[in-house]
Design an enzyme around this catalytic site. Structure first.
Site, PDB file in Angstrom:
ATOM      1  N   GLU A 113      -1.311  -1.867 -14.627  1.00 50.11           N
ATOM      2  CA  GLU A 113      -2.412  -2.688 -13.659  1.00 50.11           C
ATOM      3  C   GLU A 113      -3.424  -3.816 -14.730  1.00 50.11           C
ATOM      4  O   GLU A 113      -3.624  -4.868 -13.903  1.00 50.11           O
ATOM      5  CB  GLU A 113      -3.215  -2.166 -13.008  1.00 50.11           C
ATOM      6  CG  GLU A 113      -2.427  -1.318 -11.864  1.00 50.11           C
ATOM      7  CD  GLU A 113      -1.745  -0.373 -11.630  1.00 50.11           C
ATOM      8  OE1 GLU A 113      -1.966  -0.006 -12.750  1.00 50.11           O
ATOM      9  OE2 GLU A 113      -1.570  -0.313 -11.024  1.00 50.11           O
ATOM     10  N   HIS A 148      -6.892   6.678  -2.953  1.00 48.16           N
ATOM     11  CA  HIS A 148      -6.065   6.083  -2.372  1.00 48.16           C
ATOM     12  C   HIS A 148      -6.235   5.943  -0.807  1.00 48.16           C
ATOM     13  O   HIS A 148      -6.096   5.114  -0.085  1.00 48.16           O
ATOM     14  CB  HIS A 148      -4.486   6.655  -1.887  1.00 48.16           C
ATOM     15  CG  HIS A 148      -3.640   6.649  -3.109  1.00 48.16           C
ATOM     16  ND1 HIS A 148      -3.913   7.343  -3.885  1.00 48.16           N
ATOM     17  CD2 HIS A 148      -2.874   6.438  -3.710  1.00 48.16           C
ATOM     18  CE1 HIS A 148      -3.125   7.502  -4.930  1.00 48.16           C
ATOM     19  NE2 HIS A 148      -1.899   6.401  -4.783  1.00 48.16           N
TER      20      HIS A 148
HETATM   21  C1  LIG Z   1      -2.683   3.215 -11.731  1.00 47.36           C
HETATM   22  C2  LIG Z   1      -1.240   3.332 -10.457  1.00 47.36           C
HETATM   23  N1  LIG Z   1      -0.813   2.542 -10.502  1.00 47.36           N
HETATM   24  C3  LIG Z   1       0.230   2.570  -8.806  1.00 47.36           C
HETATM   25  C4  LIG Z   1       0.268   4.393  -8.335  1.00 47.36           C
HETATM   26  C5  LIG Z   1       1.140   4.502  -7.253  1.00 47.36           C
HETATM   27  N2  LIG Z   1       2.389   5.164  -8.047  1.00 47.36           N
HETATM   28  C6  LIG Z   1       2.338   5.993  -7.190  1.00 47.36           C
HETATM   29  S1  LIG Z   1       4.052   6.951  -8.348  1.00 47.36           S
HETATM   30  C7  LIG Z   1       4.714   5.809  -8.919  1.00 47.36           C
HETATM   31  C8  LIG Z   1       5.303   5.963  -9.597  1.00 47.36           C
HETATM   32  C9  LIG Z   1       5.170   7.007 -11.073  1.00 47.36           C
HETATM   33  O1  LIG Z   1       6.288   7.224 -11.940  1.00 47.36           O
HETATM   34  P1  LIG Z   1       6.265   8.672 -12.779  1.00 47.36           P
HETATM   35  O2  LIG Z   1       5.066   8.220 -13.510  1.00 47.36           O
HETATM   36  O3  LIG Z   1       7.904   8.041 -13.504  1.00 47.36           O
HETATM   37  O4  LIG Z   1       6.174   9.167 -11.717  1.00 47.36           O
HETATM   38  P2  LIG Z   1       7.269   9.949 -10.713  1.00 47.36           P
HETATM   39  O5  LIG Z   1       6.969   9.090  -9.672  1.00 47.36           O
HETATM   40  O6  LIG Z   1       8.757   9.445 -11.455  1.00 47.36           O
HETATM   41  O7  LIG Z   1       7.075  11.076 -11.386  1.00 47.36           O
HETATM   42  C10 LIG Z   1       3.306   4.668  -8.657  1.00 47.36           C
HETATM   43  C11 LIG Z   1       3.721   3.159  -8.488  1.00 47.36           C
HETATM   44  C12 LIG Z   1      -0.788   4.928  -8.798  1.00 47.36           C
HETATM   45  N3  LIG Z   1      -1.031   6.639  -8.129  1.00 47.36           N
HETATM   46  N4  LIG Z   1      -1.275   4.689  -9.311  1.00 47.36           N
END
Ligand SMILES: Cc1ncc(C[n+]2csc(CCOP(=O)(O)OP(=O)(O)O)c2C)c(N)n1
Ligand SMILES: [Mg+2]
Lengths: 333, 333
Positions: free
Chosen positions: A67, A136
């Site tokens: 971000e 959230h």
């Molecule tokens: C700082 C932030 N940006 C965006 C999000 C929204 N978000 C939640 S999970 C996710 C994807 C995360 O991917 P990864 O780290 O690979 O974890 P996975 O879900 O695959 O276990 C996003 C973009 C968030 N929670 N926090």
């Protein structure tokens, strides 16, 4: 009162936002969007579905989960000829980007003595009620409203959201638009077929009344309208005023309304302490003091992190019943 | 401790049969728990959403089985597996997920914020990468206080987009902090393949800091566990942090509501992982092939755990919600 239009259609809040973005993307080739999962996924709220099909992945740009990085990139791109629309999935992530917004985007025009401009839009979400817990669910529009150099928009209807979004994209300043995530697919309203814009900085009276003014923002407009219906049943006529933009603020419309009704409650979903309600109450106190028949009251989110449990979360947000009770007591009924 | 030789004569010196069966039980517990969570969501009994850990069980279990109870973990939005593997009890977890007072956080945290100090769990985090500072700080405190504890920071590969992760790693290596960064690469950041969000090599990121870096098959609990033992020892001896890249896959959607997934990942890919590289099957067949267990043992484990899960979910469903007063409790210590 800007309201239903004879040749309009009833569309959802989210679709009105998408229409505004699509029209501006079509109109101006320098406009582009960037954010996480906004292309094929159409955002996590599925608000932008289909935009990528028309505009391609270069203009509906999926970013890494970075971000501060992509917000900073947008600031730079805005300074040098493009008009970025940044998508920050949850308003709660504002903390991550705040340096880029508050220290960079907001100040660059001023610091450069008016030489540089940052024509960017930052869209993000607000609003509790989704059982999404403390990180959230926050409504952090007061954070942005505190910083000179930013314009801040909190639309409540599809009509307003569309018209204000188009103005924001055409504005030469950084404009932050906070969209209530619960309204995307629940709030419907009339939107004209033909193109229109709504200037930033003009409040709107959502319901006329004479006994008390309910100043409400974003989804709290519906809480106020519901309260107004309850009040009508006990013979109290409530006026509901929606500032629509917090910065710049249309003080005149708010003050005129309170001068007419002589009572006011301000309802906003941000934390109550040091929040939007306090700022608006001070405007009323300053400019309508001698017209008041009762103290100005504020209703914001409780001063607690938003809890997950529905049994607790529902206590933290103002509701129609609470506004009704407060209004009744102010009107001595 | 019994020495186990595989057919391929790969020697497993550190893991005995009992330990392997225990790890099977832990992995099965996570799976059964998560399947129940999905069920609760689908039957509209659970507020909000949840991110299931199914498919990735070997990582949490293999790593946490290498830790002491006093050691710390930090977890993610996909955190149920980490909590359980570190020793959380399923009844209090279900209660938390349902927003009940009996939950780990009195229902205030919910799925994405479960913390349990008694088992060294410093909390799941709904901000991607958000816990990398916290885990590094816990390691800093362990070192300063000389208590010999190690901290494990679990995160998904999407968190490699976050600057905080690199700032934390830099300090950890500079100051030789006992922290292990466990990156669970399940290929997707929400609905985006990592190749569209992450340039270059994942491992090289940690290597650039001079951090001890290992890549493992995250579907092979023995390999995860053996590696974790070495990295924990390294950290405990004061030799500094480590980065463990685990290749894995989530079987379900990004969250329980992510059902139609074909626009971002093919069904065949999902089936291939489920059928050919399942962490539970991998372990049970290895144990069977090596004559260390037979089908009866697994059936017994599974029926015991399933019963436990059923009882726990019934407990949670029948537990009361927190009292309204709870909403203002714990804002300040
Ligand atoms: C700082 C932030 N940006 C965006 C999000 C929204 N978000 C939640 S999970 C996710 C994807 C995360 O991917 P990864 O780290 O690979 O974890 P996975 O879900 O695959 O276990 C996003 C973009 C968030 N929670 N926090
Ligand atoms: Mg991932």
């Amino acid at each position: 009162m800007s309201m239903p239009n004879a040749n309009g259609r009833e569309i959802f809040f989210g679709d009105a936002i998408k229409e505004a973005l699509a029209e501006e993307l079509r109109r101006d080739p320098t406009v582009f969007m960037l954010g996480e999962d906004i292309a094929e996924a159409g955002t996590t709220f599925k608000v932008l579905n289909g935009l990528v099909d028309e505009f391609g992945k270069d203009r509906i740009l999926d970013t890494p989960i970075s971000e501060p990085g992509f917000t900073g990139l947008a600031v730079g791109a805005a300074m040098t000829g493009l008009r970025p629309v940044v998508d920050i999935m949850f308003g709660d992530f504002s903390g991550l980007i705040m340096d880029q917004v508050a220290n960079q985007a907001a100040k660059i025009h001023y610091m450069s003595g008016g030489k540089l401009k940052v024509p960017m839009v930052l869209r993000t979400t607000m609003g509790a009620g989704r059982r999404s817990a403390a990180q959230h669910s926050q409504s952090l529009h007061a954070w942005y409203s505190h910083i000179p150099g930013l314009k801040v928009v909190v639309p409540s209807t599809p009509y307003d959201a569309k018209g204000l979004m188009k103005s924001a994209i055409r504005d030469d300043n950084p404009v932050v638009i906070l969209e209530d995530k619960m309204m995307y697919k629940t709030v419907k309203g009339y939107v004209p077929e033909e193109e229109y814009i709504i200037p930033i900085g003009v409040a709107d009276i959502k319901r006329e009344g004479s006994d008390i003014t309910l100043i409400a923002t974003s989804s709290m407009v519906y809480v106020a309208l519901d309260a107004a219906k309850l009040l009508e049943e006990v013979g109290i006529s409530a006026e509901v005023v929606d500032p629509r933009t917090l910065v710049p603020l249309d003080k005149q419309t708010l003050v005129e309304s309170v001068k007419k009704t002589s009572r006011a409650i301000i309802i906003d979903e941000g934390y109550e302490q040091y929040g939007v309600t306090a700022e608006l109450a001070s405007v009323i106190a300053d400019e309508a003091f001698y017209y008041l028949d009762a103290p100005v009251k504020r209703m914001g989110a409780m001063n607690v992190p938003i809890p997950f449990s529905p049994a607790l979360e529902d206590l933290t947000i103002p509701n129609a019943k609470g506004v009704f009770e407060m209004a009744k007591s102010l009107c001595n009924k | 401790m019994a020495q186990v030789k595989t057919k391929k004569s790969e020697s497993i010196s550190t893991i005995d049969r009992e330990q392997l069966l225990h790890m099977y039980e832990q992995m099965f517990k996570i799976r059964a728990f998560e399947e129940q969570v999905n069920e609760l969501y689908q039957s509209a009994k659970m507020p909000g959403l949840a991110h299931l850990y199914i498919g990735e069980e070997a990582i949490a279990v293999g790593v946490c089985e290498a830790l002491n109870k006093e050691d710390y973990i930090t977890s993610t939005h996909r955190g149920h597996g980490h909590c359980l593997a570190k020793g959380a009890s399923i009844d209090k977890m279900f209660a938390e997920l349902l927003g009940k007072d009996a939950g780990y956080c009195h229902g205030k945290g919910g799925s994405m914020h479960i913390a349990d100090q008694d088992t060294g769990n410093l909390g799941a985090n709904a901000i991607v990468g958000g816990s990398s500072g916290i885990a590094t700080g816990a390691a800093f405190a362990s070192k300063r206080l000389g208590n010999g504890r190690v901290a494990v920071c679990f995160f998904g590969e999407g968190a490699l987009g976050q600057g905080l992760v690199y700032e934390s790693m830099n300090m950890a290596q500079l100051w030789k902090l006992p922290v292990i960064y466990v990156c669970e690469n399940n290929l997707y950041n929400e609905y985006t393949h990592h190749s569209e969000s992450t340039a270059g090599s994942m491992k090289a990121r940690a290597e650039a800091f001079g951090i001890l870096t290992v890549e493992v098959d995250g579907q092979n609990v023995r390999e995860v566990h053996e590696t974790a033992i070495k990295l924990v020892e390294h950290a405990r001896k004061g030799e500094g942090p480590a980065f463990m890249l685990c290749n894995t896959y989530r079987y379900h959607g990004h969250h329980v509501g992510d059902i139609a997934r074909e626009y971002y990942r093919p069904k065949e890919e999902e089936l291939k992982w489920k059928n050919d590289n399942d962490p539970l099957k991998n372990l049970s067949s290895w144990l069977t092939e090596n004559g260390l267990a037979d089908a009866g043992i697994f059936e017994q484990i599974e029926s015991t755990v399933s019963k436990e899960v059923e009882e726990a979910v019934n407990f949670a469903l029948n537990a009361p919600f927190p009292a309204p007063e709870e909403v203002t409790n714990h804002v300040y210590a």
